[in-house]
Design a protein around this motif. Structure first.
Motif, PDB file in Angstrom:
ATOM      1  N   GLY A  28       0.827  -1.213   0.000  1.00 43.70           N
ATOM      2  CA  GLY A  28       0.000   0.000   0.000  1.00 43.70           C
ATOM      3  C   GLY A  28       0.853   1.251   0.000  1.00 43.70           C
ATOM      4  N   LEU A  29       1.957   1.180   0.741  1.00 39.14           N
ATOM      5  CA  LEU A  29       2.863   2.325   0.842  1.00 39.14           C
ATOM      6  C   LEU A  29       3.502   2.613  -0.508  1.00 39.14           C
ATOM      7  N   CYS A 123     -10.852   4.168  10.254  1.00 39.84           N
ATOM      8  CA  CYS A 123     -10.533   5.228   9.281  1.00 39.84           C
ATOM      9  C   CYS A 123     -10.120   4.651   7.931  1.00 39.84           C
ATOM     10  N   ALA A 124      -9.527   3.453   7.953  1.00 39.18           N
ATOM     11  CA  ALA A 124      -8.949   2.882   6.726  1.00 39.18           C
ATOM     12  C   ALA A 124      -9.996   2.242   5.818  1.00 39.18           C
ATOM     13  N   VAL A 125     -10.979   1.547   6.398  1.00 35.96           N
ATOM     14  CA  VAL A 125     -11.946   0.786   5.585  1.00 35.96           C
ATOM     15  C   VAL A 125     -12.718   1.663   4.599  1.00 35.96           C
ATOM     16  N   LEU A 127     -11.727   4.239   3.099  1.00 35.75           N
ATOM     17  CA  LEU A 127     -10.803   4.593   2.018  1.00 35.75           C
ATOM     18  C   LEU A 127     -10.678   3.478   0.980  1.00 35.75           C
ATOM     19  N   LEU A 128     -10.883   2.217   1.425  1.00 35.30           N
ATOM     20  CA  LEU A 128     -10.795   1.078   0.496  1.00 35.30           C
ATOM     21  C   LEU A 128     -11.872   1.129  -0.573  1.00 35.30           C
ATOM     22  N   PHE A 129     -13.006   1.800  -0.269  1.00 33.49           N
ATOM     23  CA  PHE A 129     -14.124   1.869  -1.212  1.00 33.49           C
ATOM     24  C   PHE A 129     -14.147   3.186  -1.989  1.00 33.49           C
ATOM     25  N   ALA A 130     -13.091   3.985  -1.814  1.00 35.39           N
ATOM     26  CA  ALA A 130     -13.018   5.263  -2.534  1.00 35.39           C
ATOM     27  C   ALA A 130     -12.742   5.011  -4.015  1.00 35.39           C
ATOM     28  N   ILE A 138      -3.779   4.281   0.283  1.00 35.92           N
ATOM     29  CA  ILE A 138      -3.574   4.780   1.659  1.00 35.92           C
ATOM     30  C   ILE A 138      -4.359   3.912   2.641  1.00 35.92           C
ATOM     31  N   GLY A 139      -5.588   3.522   2.227  1.00 37.25           N
ATOM     32  CA  GLY A 139      -6.393   2.623   3.060  1.00 37.25           C
ATOM     33  C   GLY A 139      -5.699   1.289   3.278  1.00 37.25           C
ATOM     34  N   GLU A 140      -5.104   0.733   2.204  1.00 42.05           N
ATOM     35  CA  GLU A 140      -4.355  -0.533   2.320  1.00 42.05           C
ATOM     36  C   GLU A 140      -3.177  -0.382   3.276  1.00 42.05           C
ATOM     37  N   PHE A 141      -2.464   0.745   3.140  1.00 42.24           N
ATOM     38  CA  PHE A 141      -1.330   1.000   4.017  1.00 42.24           C
ATOM     39  C   PHE A 141      -1.762   1.024   5.484  1.00 42.24           C
ATOM     40  N   LEU A 142      -2.878   1.732   5.776  1.00 37.26           N
ATOM     41  CA  LEU A 142      -3.358   1.832   7.157  1.00 37.26           C
ATOM     42  C   LEU A 142      -3.839   0.483   7.689  1.00 37.26           C
TER      43      LEU A 142
END
Length: 376
Positions: A28-29, A123-125, A127-130, A138-142
């Motif tokens: 993710g990073l 906060c991350a989940v 972002l996965l659906f963005a 960024i969601g994967e990284f978190l």
């Protein structure tokens, strides 16, 4: 202490979660890494001294040198940091980890990093659906970051509970009077113990119990703490297994840095321990050596009182308990001082040899195939 097959499977699952979190975080990073992130990391590590300061601050904040060095391994694996930059951060992480020892020595607690894992996932989940791929990355990284910390916490939960069963270490008492051989043996005990329980803070607690019971002297307690510096390198080595050759070099560099420190410290071990005892006494915190003689005299002359101390049958205000508590603080303070001065001297020497050190690591961990150098 019973340790079932299910506990072993849970431990293996915890290690698997940690490694998977490391993989997801690194991938993710790399996908999310734009020029801004690269510029931030470059600014933080633009020379060896800013890199070292970054390592000190990050490790002091998250109170885990294992977690901070694993993050460095993932940055190198994603191509965001060079090997030389990572070495400086790792040098700083070794100093930063002494903050945890001081907090435990002075206040008796450790910050619970698990408290922020679920909020990070919350906060991350979304972002996965963005729709934007950068936000997904960024969601994967978190998510990977949270899984990595969760795995580290679960590893600590599912290793055998050695801290609550200190009596299993009583057999070591018979090996405590063999001179320098005992020192080498207890360095090895520190390595194995910290590698198993994955926490130098827990190793500190076990050593304090062993000193309080009169099983080992302060110099052997220092030897265990010395060994714990090698034990903490196991986690980054595990994390680097799924990485490229640069990640493996970073983890190997962490191991060699601590091994170098142990070699020079063993060469001057007894004078170095005396220096730390003198500093502790000079600062008005008592003599860390005194508890060993006091407890052993008590066991020889008044075994009933000795046993009463450890079966909690003495009243809370008993003068012997107060005296032992004062001596325990002196030992804890002395061990923290030993750990701090050891790491400060080690960093002061190695920071000037970073370039040479990088060449040594590259020689030891060579790339066997063309694909080994690729960022993952």
């Amino acid at each position: 202490m019973t340790y079932s097959f299910l506990d072993l499977l849970c431990l293996l699952g915890s290690v698997a979660m940690f490694l998977y979190g490391m993989k997801v975080m690194s991938e993710g990073l790399q996908k999310a890494a734009g020029d801004r992130l690269r510029n931030i990391l470059s600014a933080m590590t633009r020379n060896r001294f800013t890199g070292m300061l970054t390592g000190i601050v990050i490790t002091a904040l998250i109170q885990s040198s294992s977690a901070s060095t694993v993050m460095v391994v993932s940055f190198v694996n994603a191509g965001l940091m060079t090997l030389a930059q990572s070495m400086a951060v790792i040098f700083g992480a070794n100093v930063g980890t002494t903050f945890t020892a001081w907090i435990i020595a002075l206040f008796g607690f450790k910050v619970d990093t698990s408290a922020f894992i679920l909020p990070v996932i919350a906060c991350a989940v979304p972002l996965l659906f963005a729709s934007a791929s950068r936000k997904k990355s960024i969601g994967e990284f978190l998510i990977g970051f949270a899984l990595m910390f969760m795995g580290l916490d679960l590893i600590s939960d599912y290793v055998p509970d050695l801290q609550s069963n200190p009596d299993m270490f009583q057999f070591l008492e018979r090996y405590a009077s063999m001179g320098f051989i005992s020192v080498l043996l207890f360095v090895l005990v520190g390595v194995v113990l910290t590698a198993i329980i994955q926490s130098s803070a827990a190793t500190f607690a076990i050593v304090l119990i062993m000193c309080t019971k009169g099983w080992i002297s302060f110099d052997l307690a220092c030897a265990v703490v010395l060994g714990s510096n090698i034990g903490t390198t196991i986690t980054p080595l595990l994390a680097s297994m799924s990485g490229n050759v640069a990640a493996k070099r970073t983890a190997m560099g962490h191991l060699l840095f601590n091994m170098f420190g142990i070699v020079w410290t063993l060469a001057v071990f007894y004078p170095f321990v005396r220096l730390n005892v003198d500093i502790t006494k000079w600062l008005g915190q008592g003599d860390p050596n005194s508890i060993f003689g006091f407890v052993n005299d008590l066991e020889a002359n008044d075994p009933q009182l000795y046993n009463s101390i450890f079966d909690n049958s003495l009243p809370a205000g008993h003068p012997v308990l107060a005296k032992i508590a004062q001596m325990q603080f002196s030992v804890s303070f002395g061990l923290s001082m030993f750990h701090t001065i050891f790491n400060l001297i080690n960093v002061t020497i190695m920071i000037w040899l970073t370039g040479f050190y990088v060449k040594v690591v590259e020689k030891l961990v060579s790339s066997k195939h063309m694909g080994d150098e690729e960022f993952q």
